[in-house]
Design an enzyme around this catalytic site. Sequence first.
Site, mmCIF file in Angstrom:
data_model
loop_
_atom_site.group_PDB
_atom_site.id
_atom_site.type_symbol
_atom_site.label_atom_id
_atom_site.label_comp_id
_atom_site.label_asym_id
_atom_site.label_seq_id
_atom_site.Cartn_x
_atom_site.Cartn_y
_atom_site.Cartn_z
ATOM 1 N N GLU A 74 0.711 -1.198 -0.003
ATOM 2 C CA GLU A 74 -0.112 -0.052 -0.095
ATOM 3 C C GLU A 74 0.767 1.228 0.103
ATOM 4 O O GLU A 74 0.346 2.359 0.036
ATOM 5 C CB GLU A 74 -0.828 0.077 1.294
ATOM 6 C CG GLU A 74 -1.845 -1.216 1.303
ATOM 7 C CD GLU A 74 -2.745 -1.256 2.408
ATOM 8 O OE1 GLU A 74 -2.819 -0.726 3.384
ATOM 9 O OE2 GLU A 74 -3.594 -1.983 2.180
ATOM 10 N N LYS A 85 -15.649 -3.011 1.831
ATOM 11 C CA LYS A 85 -14.990 -3.337 0.635
ATOM 12 C C LYS A 85 -16.051 -4.102 -0.138
ATOM 13 O O LYS A 85 -16.355 -5.046 0.136
ATOM 14 C CB LYS A 85 -13.981 -4.462 0.993
ATOM 15 C CG LYS A 85 -12.849 -3.640 1.903
ATOM 16 C CD LYS A 85 -12.051 -4.823 2.291
ATOM 17 C CE LYS A 85 -10.484 -4.311 2.693
ATOM 18 N NZ LYS A 85 -9.553 -5.566 3.320
HETATM 19 P P1 PGA Z 1 -6.274 -6.884 1.426
HETATM 20 O O1 PGA Z 1 -5.615 -5.820 2.737
HETATM 21 O O2 PGA Z 1 -6.864 -5.851 0.729
HETATM 22 O O3 PGA Z 1 -5.245 -7.590 0.848
HETATM 23 O O4 PGA Z 1 -7.297 -7.633 1.906
HETATM 24 C C1 PGA Z 1 -6.206 -4.890 3.245
HETATM 25 C C2 PGA Z 1 -6.849 -5.372 4.828
HETATM 26 O O5 PGA Z 1 -6.606 -5.979 5.348
HETATM 27 O O6 PGA Z 1 -7.586 -4.351 5.152
HETATM 28 ZN ZN ZN Z 2 -7.882 -5.422 7.297
#
Ligand code: PGA
Ligand code: ZN
Length: 419
Positions: free
Chosen positions: A201, A330
Amino acid sequence: PIESVDAREILDNRLEPTLRVTVETPAGSGRADVPCGRSRGEHEALDLRDGDDRYRGRGVRQAAANVTDRIAPELVGRDVTAQRTVDACLTDLDDADAPLGGNAVTGVSLAVCRAGAAATDLPLYRYVGGTDAHVLPLPFFDLIEGGELAGGDLPFQEHQVVPVGADSVAEAVRMTAEVYYELGDIVRAEYGEASLNVGAEGGYTPVGVDDPRTAFDLELRAIEECGYDDEFALAADVAASHFYDSETGTYALLGERLTRADLLDFYEDLAATYPLVSLEDPLDQDDFDGVAELTDRLDVQVVGDDLFVTTPDRLRRGIDRGAANALLWKVNQVGTLTDAVEAARLATRNGYAVQVSERSGQTPDTWLADLAVGLDAGQIKTGVTRGERTEQYNRLLEIEAELGDAATFGPPAADALDP
Ligand code: PGA
Ligand code: ZN
């Protein structure tokens, strides 16, 4: 009406295949790229991969074919603004024996939404949030990375700084960038050049640092060097499932095997020592009771990511038991935009905060920034550096400028984030 729905295999920030879905109508078209996590929750929607010789099995040709061959014929002719109907159709069409793939479903759902915005001549955030959409989200910046998202020895996945003293996205981004540069100088001097290598990230990965408290200390030093002592708070995505051993029911942390009770004590200590305002996935993803106990014990925001996977059912379970007080949001964890929005509404109705979130795998597509504003979420985490992260900030800056005086900044219940 929808004229066509198409999908192509493209590449994400990790040089891995993902889907780009395009929806056309006579009044305008929309397109969306599908993200993909690495630190995925066990209960997420299926990420359909080809599993053949190409791209080490990571191809998405089958998911693309599901869009063009199975989904498109059902959607052509439908009203592009009937998001709920379109999403219900996707859910009906899905078949456990021959799954469409959560990636196909998310791509179509988002591309339909984008096309709806284009057809009605509205920016995406306004199409989703209505004329009243005006809340710009407070960003959580993952300045030091560990866990599954970075090399190195840090057990926690994200050590975030939160510019709680900023009064706009523009100010939040500028102040955090200054802290980021300063932190770069500090980690280079203390842990060597390789510490400037960034994780998934775009946060630093200080070499040899294996204690989350050291990561927080480094961040606090950078914050103080910049003279921002009271302007920043700290937060973490622990992603504890990754160091949980289900055989023994213990957590491997700092060279020890901690029981749940030990780990809860560790968090209590952490919250007493640092200006900590938010903890994400502090325990194993199925430990609702443990998370409820922590939520009760600590006066911080407790965020459910892998715990809830943006799913109304799992969130309801959490609400019933008092587990966590915030939802990590998400879209591709659940599939359709409608289900994800329902989870956000459920959270809000029950006094849970909503933090809109990127995935470690994504493209520079900026639907996330628009949805954060459209949902009035008030919080976002979308990484630090690398184009697919900074484009989200660039889009938020654009929206903030467009809204002008009408914009407000940060979560509705901002006092919950007071260190
Ligand atoms: P991921 O990680 O996008 O690889 O799931 C981000 C998170 O755990 O918040
Ligand atoms: Zn997370």
